[in-house]
Design an enzyme around this catalytic site. Structure first.
Site, PDB file in Angstrom:
ATOM      1  N   HIS A 229      68.759 -44.608  14.500  1.00 60.52           N
ATOM      2  CA  HIS A 229      68.792 -46.042  14.168  1.00 60.52           C
ATOM      3  C   HIS A 229      67.629 -46.407  13.244  1.00 60.52           C
ATOM      4  CE1 HIS A 229      70.788 -46.387  18.363  1.00 60.52           C
ATOM      5  NE2 HIS A 229      71.746 -46.580  17.479  1.00 60.52           N
TER       6      HIS A 229
ATOM      7  N   LYS B 258      80.279 -53.463  28.708  1.00 60.08           N
ATOM      8  CA  LYS B 258      79.504 -52.239  28.494  1.00 60.08           C
ATOM      9  C   LYS B 258      78.172 -52.394  29.223  1.00 60.08           C
ATOM     10  CE  LYS B 258      78.605 -49.327  24.430  1.00 60.08           C
ATOM     11  NZ  LYS B 258      78.648 -49.308  22.971  1.00 60.08           N
TER      12      LYS B 258
ATOM     13  N   ARG C 227      78.047 -41.277  11.467  1.00 60.39           N
ATOM     14  CA  ARG C 227      77.642 -39.894  11.770  1.00 60.39           C
ATOM     15  C   ARG C 227      78.794 -38.924  11.595  1.00 60.39           C
ATOM     16  NH1 ARG C 227      75.546 -41.689  17.504  1.00 60.39           N
ATOM     17  NH2 ARG C 227      77.311 -43.038  17.036  1.00 60.39           N
TER      18      ARG C 227
ATOM     19  N   SER D 222      72.649 -42.372  21.277  1.00 63.44           N
ATOM     20  CA  SER D 222      72.050 -43.046  22.441  1.00 63.44           C
ATOM     21  C   SER D 222      72.684 -42.568  23.739  1.00 63.44           C
ATOM     22  CB  SER D 222      72.228 -44.562  22.330  1.00 63.44           C
ATOM     23  OG  SER D 222      71.512 -45.071  21.252  1.00 63.44           O
TER      24      SER D 222
HETATM   25  P1  ADP Z   1      77.349 -49.546  19.094  1.00 66.73           P
HETATM   26  O1  ADP Z   1      77.414 -49.694  20.588  1.00 66.73           O
HETATM   27  O2  ADP Z   1      77.681 -50.802  18.346  1.00 66.73           O
HETATM   28  O3  ADP Z   1      78.028 -48.342  18.521  1.00 66.73           O
HETATM   29  P2  ADP Z   1      74.838 -48.149  18.740  1.00 66.73           P
HETATM   30  O4  ADP Z   1      73.547 -48.662  19.233  1.00 66.73           O
HETATM   31  O5  ADP Z   1      75.376 -46.941  19.403  1.00 66.73           O
HETATM   32  O6  ADP Z   1      75.803 -49.400  18.837  1.00 66.73           O
HETATM   33  O7  ADP Z   1      74.777 -47.874  17.178  1.00 66.73           O
HETATM   34  C1  ADP Z   1      74.469 -48.893  16.263  1.00 66.73           C
HETATM   35  C2  ADP Z   1      74.766 -48.387  14.857  1.00 66.73           C
HETATM   36  O8  ADP Z   1      73.911 -47.291  14.556  1.00 66.73           O
HETATM   37  C3  ADP Z   1      76.194 -47.865  14.665  1.00 66.73           C
HETATM   38  O9  ADP Z   1      76.618 -48.185  13.357  1.00 66.73           O
HETATM   39  C4  ADP Z   1      76.040 -46.376  14.814  1.00 66.73           C
HETATM   40  O10 ADP Z   1      77.052 -45.667  14.126  1.00 66.73           O
HETATM   41  C5  ADP Z   1      74.677 -46.178  14.151  1.00 66.73           C
HETATM   42  N1  ADP Z   1      74.016 -44.976  14.632  1.00 66.73           N
HETATM   43  C6  ADP Z   1      73.831 -44.574  15.904  1.00 66.73           C
HETATM   44  N2  ADP Z   1      73.179 -43.398  15.952  1.00 66.73           N
HETATM   45  C7  ADP Z   1      72.945 -43.041  14.662  1.00 66.73           C
HETATM   46  C8  ADP Z   1      72.325 -41.898  14.027  1.00 66.73           C
HETATM   47  N3  ADP Z   1      71.846 -40.884  14.744  1.00 66.73           N
HETATM   48  N4  ADP Z   1      72.272 -41.870  12.678  1.00 66.73           N
HETATM   49  C9  ADP Z   1      72.791 -42.882  11.953  1.00 66.73           C
HETATM   50  N5  ADP Z   1      73.402 -43.973  12.482  1.00 66.73           N
HETATM   51  C10 ADP Z   1      73.479 -44.051  13.819  1.00 66.73           C
END
Ligand code: ADP
Length: 158
Positions: free
Chosen positions: A19, A43, A92, A130
């Site tokens: 992130h 969630k 990703r 995450s």
């Molecule tokens: P959500 O529950 O909306 O998917 P996340 O917190 O999992 O929220 O992710 C927020 C954003 O960050 C999403 O667009 C996700 O694809 C992106 N993201 C998560 N992990 C990574 C990573 N390792 N590299 C790049 N983008 C990421």
């Protein structure tokens, strides 16, 4: 020309180096990036909203271009409430793409004034998720290599 304000929405449960990398790389593209933590009733999060807000605030403490909020409801409404014309998301994998494509296209149908911008994950972060970090934490492992140093895990909810 209108300000280029982007919302970077997510659960950030917890905020990872993946992130962080998206925010740092997008920083030059926008006048302002608002990291928006969605609270989604369906969630259940591992970390409290206060922890997640605090960590992200610490990471970007000295950066006036980056701010952090929580929100409920639709991301497009969060954009409108914050005068943001862009939604920032990271990609990703091809499954991220399929999922994001449907949401972005439906959002665009309803709100053509809001553009979704995707950045491809850097190869070194494309495996960082995450959900896996949460598994490591719940089972007593050390996830620190996947977390910005400001994200200090003390305890988990429940
Ligand atoms: P959500 O529950 O909306 O998917 P996340 O917190 O999992 O929220 O992710 C927020 C954003 O960050 C999403 O667009 C996700 O694809 C992106 N993201 C998560 N992990 C990574 C990573 N390792 N590299 C790049 N983008 C990421």
């Amino acid at each position: 020309m209108k300000n280029r304000i982007a919302i970077f929405p997510g659960s950030f449960d917890p905020f990872t180096v993946g992130h962080e990398s998206i925010v740092i790389r997008a920083r030059g593209l926008f006048d302002k990036i608002i990291i928006a933590i969605g609270s989604n009733s369906s969630k259940q999060s591992l970390f409290t909203m206060e922890d997640r807000l605090g960590w992200i605030r610490d990471i970007f403490r000295n950066d006036e271009k980056i701010s952090i909020i929580s929100f409920q409801g639709l991301t497009v409404d969060c954009c409108r409430n914050n005068s943001a014309g862009y939604i920032l998301r990271g990609l990703r994998t091809s499954s991220d793409f399929e999922f994001e494509r449907a949401i972005a296209q439906m959002n665009r149908t309803m709100h053509p004034e809001i553009e979704t911008v995707f950045l491809l994950a850097l190869p070194e972060f494309s495996h960082v998720a995450s959900a896996i970090v949460r598994d490591i934490i719940v089972h007593g492992g050390d996830p620190s290599i996947f977390l910005p140093s400001a994200v200090k895990i003390k305890s988990v909810k429940g």
